[in-house]
Scaffold this motif. Sequence first.
Motif, PDB file in Angstrom:
ATOM      1  N   LYS A 131       7.534   2.646  -3.961  1.00  0.00           N
ATOM      2  CA  LYS A 131       7.033   1.262  -4.021  1.00  0.00           C
ATOM      3  C   LYS A 131       7.888   0.439  -4.999  1.00  0.00           C
ATOM      4  O   LYS A 131       8.354  -0.658  -4.679  1.00  0.00           O
TER       5      LYS A 131
ATOM      6  N   ASN B 184       0.814  -1.232   0.000  1.00  0.00           N
ATOM      7  CA  ASN B 184       0.000   0.000   0.000  1.00  0.00           C
ATOM      8  C   ASN B 184       0.841   1.274   0.000  1.00  0.00           C
ATOM      9  O   ASN B 184       0.310   2.354   0.230  1.00  0.00           O
ATOM     10  N   THR B 185       2.122   1.168  -0.271  1.00  0.00           N
ATOM     11  CA  THR B 185       2.986   2.369  -0.310  1.00  0.00           C
ATOM     12  C   THR B 185       2.403   3.371  -1.305  1.00  0.00           C
ATOM     13  O   THR B 185       2.293   3.059  -2.502  1.00  0.00           O
ATOM     14  N   PRO B 186       1.996   4.578  -0.851  1.00  0.00           N
ATOM     15  CA  PRO B 186       1.323   5.504  -1.784  1.00  0.00           C
ATOM     16  C   PRO B 186       2.255   6.082  -2.851  1.00  0.00           C
ATOM     17  O   PRO B 186       1.822   6.324  -3.968  1.00  0.00           O
TER      18      PRO B 186
END
Length: 300
Positions: free
Chosen positions: A27, A20-22
């Motif tokens: 990411k 879920n790294t924005p």
Amino acid sequence: MQQDLDENTVTAAVLEQMANTPNPRLKQVMESLVKHLHDFARDVDLTPEEWLYGIAFMTEIGKTCTPSRQETILLSDTLGLSALVNALHAKKNLAKATDPSLLGPFYRAAAPMIAAGGSICATPGQAPEIQFYGQVQDSSGNPIPHAQLTVWQTDAEGFYDMQLHGEEQMDHRAMLETDASGHYSFRAVRPLGYYIPMDGPVGRMINAQLRHGCRPAHTHFLISAPGYAELVTSLYFGDDQYIGTDTVFGVSRSLIIEPKMDAAAPISGIPAVHYVFTLSPQTAEGGGRVGADPSQLVKA
Ligand code: BEZ
Ligand code: FE
């Protein structure tokens, strides 16, 4: 579900936790890093003792850094990572430019300004002189007037000013500008090759690998002009014994020079190096200099 992890399934479990790294670039970078790091540990069947040795090594690398010494960049340099990042960055240039090379730890931002034909030595005449001359141009061959060059090198014995005099006194470095037709010229002594800093953990690694730890003789250049990508490069003296085995992988064939007597050179009676530097138009990304001023890095 993170149960019964084994040496293969742990990789997917880590990737799942990071999913879920924005920030998309963070990411991408972290996912690839974890995959390669895990593959590396599996590939060499890393033992706990070796893992601990690596942790201690990286801790020592960090502790060796000071406002004027960047051991982490030196590690990157000696593993070829800095040269690789430079090459990847140069590929993004809008047009073919002079090959880049490492900035290194001996760059200083504010060097004395000299006029065309001036000497970069604080006390000229101490060792036989050579001259550098040529032009700064764009990729179509048009001259770039008033480009700014920062030049730095060792003395004739292989020492940078900061190794001899600390921050006190600048020598064998200068800033100059190209003239209205893009030409530059300056005088210098012939620099000598030298050992990278060998008294820290990187030096121990180099010795353990039976590498010589030397850089071939070179002169550094940082060249900038409004609207062009900054060029960080060096010219390497072709007759140096380490020209083919630079410890930090900075040498490209296109950057090798040989001073020679040259009737077209602006100063008569001393050997000359003629070199034309080519700058690429600035990209939207800008920047990208590899190997920052260590004092700036420590502040950051
Ligand atoms: C240098 O050329 O000044 C240099 C570059 C990388 C590591 C050590 C020295
Ligand atoms: Fe250097």
